[in-house]
Scaffold this motif. Structure first.
Motif, PDB file in Angstrom:
ATOM      1  N   ILE A 124       0.648  -1.089  -0.022  1.00  9.54           N
ATOM      2  CA  ILE A 124      -0.052  -0.161   0.028  1.00  9.54           C
ATOM      3  C   ILE A 124       0.942   1.157   0.054  1.00  9.54           C
ATOM      4  O   ILE A 124       0.636   1.977  -0.624  1.00  9.54           O
ATOM      5  N   ALA A 125       1.975   1.198   0.803  1.00  5.85           N
ATOM      6  CA  ALA A 125       2.695   2.191   0.731  1.00  5.85           C
ATOM      7  C   ALA A 125       3.468   2.529  -0.581  1.00  5.85           C
ATOM      8  O   ALA A 125       3.688   3.638  -0.864  1.00  5.85           O
ATOM      9  N   GLU A 126       3.976   1.512  -0.989  1.00  2.00           N
ATOM     10  CA  GLU A 126       4.391   1.893  -2.422  1.00  2.00           C
ATOM     11  C   GLU A 126       3.629   2.229  -3.427  1.00  2.00           C
ATOM     12  O   GLU A 126       3.883   3.108  -4.239  1.00  2.00           O
ATOM     13  N   GLY A 127       2.304   1.773  -3.547  1.00  2.00           N
ATOM     14  CA  GLY A 127       1.404   2.144  -4.198  1.00  2.00           C
ATOM     15  C   GLY A 127       1.061   3.597  -3.998  1.00  2.00           C
ATOM     16  O   GLY A 127       0.920   4.390  -4.971  1.00  2.00           O
ATOM     17  N   GLN A 128       1.081   4.193  -2.851  1.00  2.00           N
ATOM     18  CA  GLN A 128       0.622   5.380  -2.687  1.00  2.00           C
ATOM     19  C   GLN A 128       1.621   6.381  -3.095  1.00  2.00           C
ATOM     20  O   GLN A 128       1.684   7.566  -3.793  1.00  2.00           O
ATOM     21  N   LEU A 180       1.121   6.532  -6.964  1.00  5.71           N
ATOM     22  CA  LEU A 180       0.108   7.516  -7.189  1.00  5.71           C
ATOM     23  C   LEU A 180       0.452   8.983  -7.010  1.00  5.71           C
ATOM     24  O   LEU A 180      -0.056   9.834  -7.802  1.00  5.71           O
ATOM     25  N   ALA A 181       1.355   9.332  -6.061  1.00  2.00           N
ATOM     26  CA  ALA A 181       1.693  10.638  -5.609  1.00  2.00           C
ATOM     27  C   ALA A 181       2.390  11.387  -6.793  1.00  2.00           C
ATOM     28  O   ALA A 181       2.399  12.503  -7.189  1.00  2.00           O
ATOM     29  N   SER A 182       3.138  10.337  -7.714  1.00  5.40           N
ATOM     30  CA  SER A 182       3.632  11.126  -8.934  1.00  5.40           C
ATOM     31  C   SER A 182       2.877  11.230 -10.079  1.00  5.40           C
ATOM     32  O   SER A 182       3.540  11.745 -11.069  1.00  5.40           O
ATOM     33  N   VAL A 183       1.630  10.766 -10.048  1.00  6.77           N
ATOM     34  CA  VAL A 183       0.750  10.756 -11.209  1.00  6.77           C
ATOM     35  C   VAL A 183       0.063  12.114 -11.112  1.00  6.77           C
ATOM     36  O   VAL A 183      -0.416  12.784 -10.168  1.00  6.77           O
ATOM     37  N   PRO A 184       0.002  12.841 -12.358  1.00  2.00           N
ATOM     38  CA  PRO A 184      -0.349  14.235 -12.598  1.00  2.00           C
ATOM     39  C   PRO A 184      -1.939  14.144 -12.247  1.00  2.00           C
ATOM     40  O   PRO A 184      -2.483  13.449 -12.865  1.00  2.00           O
ATOM     41  N   ALA A 185      -2.572  15.030 -11.638  1.00  2.00           N
ATOM     42  CA  ALA A 185      -4.037  14.790 -11.296  1.00  2.00           C
ATOM     43  C   ALA A 185      -4.938  16.007 -12.056  1.00  2.00           C
ATOM     44  O   ALA A 185      -5.866  16.120 -11.810  1.00  2.00           O
ATOM     45  N   GLY A 186      -4.237  16.566 -13.061  1.00  2.00           N
ATOM     46  CA  GLY A 186      -4.903  17.670 -13.700  1.00  2.00           C
ATOM     47  C   GLY A 186      -4.736  18.844 -13.229  1.00  2.00           C
ATOM     48  O   GLY A 186      -3.931  19.206 -12.203  1.00  2.00           O
TER      49      GLY A 186
END
Length: 108
Positions: free
Chosen positions: A55-59, A62-68
């Protein structure tokens, strides 16, 4: 997703290494049709791994994915406002035409 969710629920409930039987039992108790191949795939991928670390690795990923940004949202808001005006015009036209459908008008 349902298989992963069931696996995570079982680990949250204290079962540190849920097997296919436990995941299947949980899903069938909720009335879900179970595909045993998918359950086996989830068990194979997650066996021997710490769920909290995953879960920590996935978070962090996800933090590096642009959200618009605000610009597309503002454009969507303007389009929605324009669309609302068009809907209002259509409603007014329908009201005017509704008397014509009956074959007579109030002041004819």
């Amino acid at each position: 997703m349902r298989y992963l969710a069931a696996y995570l629920l079982l680990t949250l409930g204290g079962n540190n290494a849920p097997d296919a039987k436990a995941v299947t039992a949980l899903l069938t108790s909720a009335g879900v049709n179970v595909d045993s191949e998918r359950v086996d795939a989830v068990i194979k991928e997650l066996s021997g791994k710490d769920v909290n670390e995953l879960i920590a690795e996935g978070q962090s990923k996800l933090a590096s994915v642009p959200a618009g940004g605000a610009a597309p949202a503002a454009g969507a808001g303007a389009a929605a406002a324009g669309g609302a005006a068009a809907v209002e015009e259509t409603k007014e036209e329908e009201k005017e035409e509704s008397d014509d459908d009956m074959g007579f008008g109030l002041f004819d």
